[in-house]
Design a protein around this motif. Structure first.
Motif, PDB file in Angstrom:
ATOM      1  N   UNK A  96      31.261  40.395  23.248  1.00 12.28           N
ATOM      2  CA  UNK A  96      31.209  39.178  24.062  1.00 12.28           C
ATOM      3  C   UNK A  96      32.528  38.954  24.786  1.00 12.28           C
ATOM      4  N   UNK A  97      33.628  39.201  24.104  1.00 18.85           N
ATOM      5  CA  UNK A  97      34.951  39.032  24.717  1.00 18.85           C
ATOM      6  C   UNK A  97      35.140  40.035  25.843  1.00 18.85           C
ATOM      7  N   UNK A  98      34.731  41.291  25.614  1.00 18.07           N
ATOM      8  CA  UNK A  98      34.845  42.325  26.648  1.00 18.07           C
ATOM      9  C   UNK A  98      33.982  41.962  27.854  1.00 18.07           C
ATOM     10  N   UNK A  99      32.748  41.554  27.615  1.00 15.33           N
ATOM     11  CA  UNK A  99      31.837  41.191  28.700  1.00 15.33           C
ATOM     12  C   UNK A  99      32.409  40.043  29.520  1.00 15.33           C
ATOM     13  N   UNK A 100      32.928  39.050  28.867  1.00 16.74           N
ATOM     14  CA  UNK A 100      33.492  37.898  29.571  1.00 16.74           C
ATOM     15  C   UNK A 100      34.687  38.297  30.428  1.00 16.74           C
ATOM     16  N   UNK A 101      35.527  39.174  29.909  1.00 19.91           N
ATOM     17  CA  UNK A 101      36.702  39.579  30.680  1.00 19.91           C
ATOM     18  C   UNK A 101      36.310  40.421  31.894  1.00 19.91           C
ATOM     19  N   UNK A 102      35.337  41.312  31.713  1.00 19.40           N
ATOM     20  CA  UNK A 102      34.861  42.116  32.837  1.00 19.40           C
ATOM     21  C   UNK A 102      34.262  41.207  33.910  1.00 19.40           C
ATOM     22  N   UNK A 103      33.489  40.214  33.486  1.00 22.41           N
ATOM     23  CA  UNK A 103      32.896  39.256  34.432  1.00 22.41           C
ATOM     24  C   UNK A 103      33.996  38.496  35.171  1.00 22.41           C
ATOM     25  N   UNK A 104      35.009  38.092  34.454  1.00 22.83           N
ATOM     26  CA  UNK A 104      36.131  37.342  35.050  1.00 22.83           C
ATOM     27  C   UNK A 104      36.851  38.157  36.121  1.00 22.83           C
ATOM     28  N   UNK A 105      37.137  39.415  35.830  1.00 17.53           N
ATOM     29  CA  UNK A 105      37.833  40.275  36.788  1.00 17.53           C
ATOM     30  C   UNK A 105      36.952  40.533  38.009  1.00 17.53           C
ATOM     31  N   UNK A 106      35.691  40.834  37.744  1.00 15.24           N
ATOM     32  CA  UNK A 106      34.798  41.167  38.851  1.00 15.24           C
ATOM     33  C   UNK A 106      34.508  39.949  39.730  1.00 15.24           C
ATOM     34  N   UNK A 107      34.541  38.752  39.150  1.00 14.17           N
ATOM     35  CA  UNK A 107      34.316  37.534  39.924  1.00 14.17           C
ATOM     36  C   UNK A 107      35.350  37.393  41.035  1.00 14.17           C
ATOM     37  N   UNK A 108      36.594  37.717  40.743  1.00  5.97           N
ATOM     38  CA  UNK A 108      37.656  37.637  41.750  1.00  5.97           C
ATOM     39  C   UNK A 108      37.391  38.627  42.882  1.00  5.97           C
ATOM     40  N   UNK A 109      36.983  39.850  42.522  1.00  8.32           N
ATOM     41  CA  UNK A 109      36.712  40.870  43.540  1.00  8.32           C
ATOM     42  C   UNK A 109      35.498  40.476  44.372  1.00  8.32           C
ATOM     43  N   UNK A 110      34.434  40.017  43.721  1.00 10.07           N
ATOM     44  CA  UNK A 110      33.215  39.649  44.433  1.00 10.07           C
ATOM     45  C   UNK A 110      33.467  38.492  45.396  1.00 10.07           C
ATOM     46  N   UNK A 133      43.609  32.027  48.484  1.00 12.30           N
ATOM     47  CA  UNK A 133      43.679  30.702  47.859  1.00 12.30           C
ATOM     48  C   UNK A 133      42.338  30.004  48.003  1.00 12.30           C
ATOM     49  N   UNK A 134      41.977  29.255  46.957  1.00 13.56           N
ATOM     50  CA  UNK A 134      40.752  28.452  47.000  1.00 13.56           C
ATOM     51  C   UNK A 134      40.933  27.266  46.062  1.00 13.56           C
ATOM     52  N   UNK A 135      40.702  26.048  46.591  1.00 12.61           N
ATOM     53  CA  UNK A 135      40.878  24.818  45.800  1.00 12.61           C
ATOM     54  C   UNK A 135      42.231  24.762  45.107  1.00 12.61           C
ATOM     55  N   UNK A 136      43.260  25.066  45.876  1.00 12.74           N
ATOM     56  CA  UNK A 136      44.654  25.004  45.389  1.00 12.74           C
ATOM     57  C   UNK A 136      44.970  26.033  44.301  1.00 12.74           C
ATOM     58  N   UNK A 137      44.086  27.011  44.122  1.00 10.86           N
ATOM     59  CA  UNK A 137      44.346  28.076  43.152  1.00 10.86           C
ATOM     60  C   UNK A 137      44.627  29.373  43.891  1.00 10.86           C
ATOM     61  N   UNK A 138      45.663  30.069  43.476  1.00 13.14           N
ATOM     62  CA  UNK A 138      45.974  31.371  44.046  1.00 13.14           C
ATOM     63  C   UNK A 138      45.261  32.449  43.231  1.00 13.14           C
ATOM     64  N   UNK A 139      44.433  33.233  43.911  1.00  7.71           N
ATOM     65  CA  UNK A 139      43.735  34.346  43.277  1.00  7.71           C
ATOM     66  C   UNK A 139      44.453  35.635  43.666  1.00  7.71           C
ATOM     67  N   UNK A 140      44.767  36.415  42.653  1.00  9.27           N
ATOM     68  CA  UNK A 140      45.614  37.586  42.867  1.00  9.27           C
ATOM     69  C   UNK A 140      45.120  38.728  41.989  1.00  9.27           C
ATOM     70  N   UNK A 141      44.971  39.905  42.585  1.00  7.99           N
ATOM     71  CA  UNK A 141      44.564  41.073  41.797  1.00  7.99           C
ATOM     72  C   UNK A 141      45.103  42.332  42.432  1.00  7.99           C
ATOM     73  N   UNK A 142      45.731  43.165  41.620  1.00  5.18           N
ATOM     74  CA  UNK A 142      46.111  44.525  42.018  1.00  5.18           C
ATOM     75  C   UNK A 142      45.517  45.455  40.967  1.00  5.18           C
ATOM     76  N   UNK A 143      44.687  46.390  41.424  1.00  9.60           N
ATOM     77  CA  UNK A 143      44.003  47.293  40.502  1.00  9.60           C
ATOM     78  C   UNK A 143      43.959  48.693  41.111  1.00  9.60           C
ATOM     79  N   UNK A 144      44.142  49.700  40.276  1.00  7.72           N
ATOM     80  CA  UNK A 144      44.145  51.083  40.736  1.00  7.72           C
ATOM     81  C   UNK A 144      42.708  51.601  40.872  1.00  7.72           C
ATOM     82  N   UNK A 183      45.504  48.473  31.526  1.00 10.81           N
ATOM     83  CA  UNK A 183      46.691  49.227  31.948  1.00 10.81           C
ATOM     84  C   UNK A 183      46.696  49.494  33.443  1.00 10.81           C
ATOM     85  N   UNK A 184      45.512  49.465  34.058  1.00  8.58           N
ATOM     86  CA  UNK A 184      45.380  49.771  35.482  1.00  8.58           C
ATOM     87  C   UNK A 184      45.381  48.513  36.352  1.00  8.58           C
ATOM     88  N   UNK A 185      45.481  47.349  35.728  1.00  5.86           N
ATOM     89  CA  UNK A 185      45.582  46.083  36.469  1.00  5.86           C
ATOM     90  C   UNK A 185      47.049  45.665  36.496  1.00  5.86           C
TER      91      UNK A 185
END
Length: 277
Positions: A96-110, A133-144, A183-185
């Motif tokens: 469940x923890x892994x699924x939630x984290x994958x969903x969280x990362x992919x949400x930013x990309x989507x 930026x969206x609703x005063x939140x900075x969204x940031x991702x660097x992934x290999x 490690x790749x993020x």
């Protein structure tokens, strides 16, 4: 409808040229003369859909499939937006923890892909940079590129496990994939700030190759069992390969990874978590 969409998308990805990390199970025969025969099967599968270079299509396919999987698994979340789903997704078990984290990362990309495609940069090495930026939140991702491959692989693994196994085995595989993904993020931020601490990966499960030797000679003594003919890995592949032992005791069957053994032994109490359903 949801299950049909998941199955159709999974089938399309399976027939495409998208590269996924899926453990290779290699049967090994332990011969009476002490030699071993490795049985390697080559796939004649033809990748008919050439879509790996279409970043936007890849993102939409994988996230839509992941979101549909979450809806199917947690019906109470259906109809909520992605952020609300993320807040309400359970995070008790390891998977469940892994699924939630994958969903969280992919949400930013989507969300960047759909609402702010200009915020996405991909350099000549395939590294992906997202910042908006969206609703005063900075969204940031660097992934290999390897990170994106791992993200896709974990997503696909939830939807289409490569084989039937115990919950403990699934947890070990998924947390190892997630550990390498992290490690790749190189950078991450969303409405919940940075990523959570990575889950402890006590087994260091190797998911490149999984050798499956047969027959397995077992000594049942006291409250533990010991593998008497352990499969030795060549040093050159020890960093990415492991061994799975199929153990049968009465009507019960277990698939025990070598990483769970200590001096080729495991207690009967610990053995129970590797039971196949």
């Amino acid at each position: 409808m949801i299950k049909a969409f998941i199955n159709q998308t999974r089938s399309l990805i399976s027939r495409s040229d998208i590269s996924l990390i899926i453990p290779s199970s290699i049967p090994v025969e332990n011969n009476e003369d002490g030699t071993r025969t490795h049985n390697i099967y080559l796939s004649d599968h033809y990748n008919s859909a050439q879509i790996s270079n279409n970043f936007i299509l890849n993102v939409l396919m994988f996230f839509s499939m992941l979101d549909a999987y979450v809806d199917n698994k947690y019906p109470a979340l259906v109809g909520g937006n992605f952020a609300r789903k993320l807040r309400r997704m359970p995070k008790v078990s390891i998977s469940e923890i892994v699924l939630r984290e994958v969903y969280r990362i992919y949400k930013v990309i989507r969300n960047a892909t759909i609402h702010n495609a200009g915020s996405i940069d991909i350099d000549e090495k395939g590294n992906i940079f997202i910042q908006y930026r969206f609703n005063d939140t900075k969204y940031d991702l660097e992934i290999t590129p390897k990170g994106l491959q791992l993200l896709n692989s974990i997503t696909f693994e939830f939807i289409s496990p490569f084989e039937s196994r115990s919950t403990k085995y699934s947890d070990a595989l998924r947390v190892s994939l997630l550990t390498d993904l992290r490690k790749e993020i190189k950078k991450f931020n969303d409405e919940n700030n940075s990523l959570d601490h990575v889950i402890s990966n006590n087994l260091s499960f190797k998911y490149g190759r999984r050798y499956r030797p047969q027959p397995v000679r077992i000594d049942w003594s006291g409250n533990k069992l010991t593998i008497q003919n352990p499969h030795e890995l060549h040093p050159i592949e020890a960093s990415f390969s492991g061994v799975d032992y199929e153990i049968i005791n009465g009507d019960n069957k277990y698939l025990v990874p070598s990483e769970a053994l200590i001096n080729n032994s495991i207690s009967l109490e610990q053995l129970s978590v590797w039971k196949l359903s």
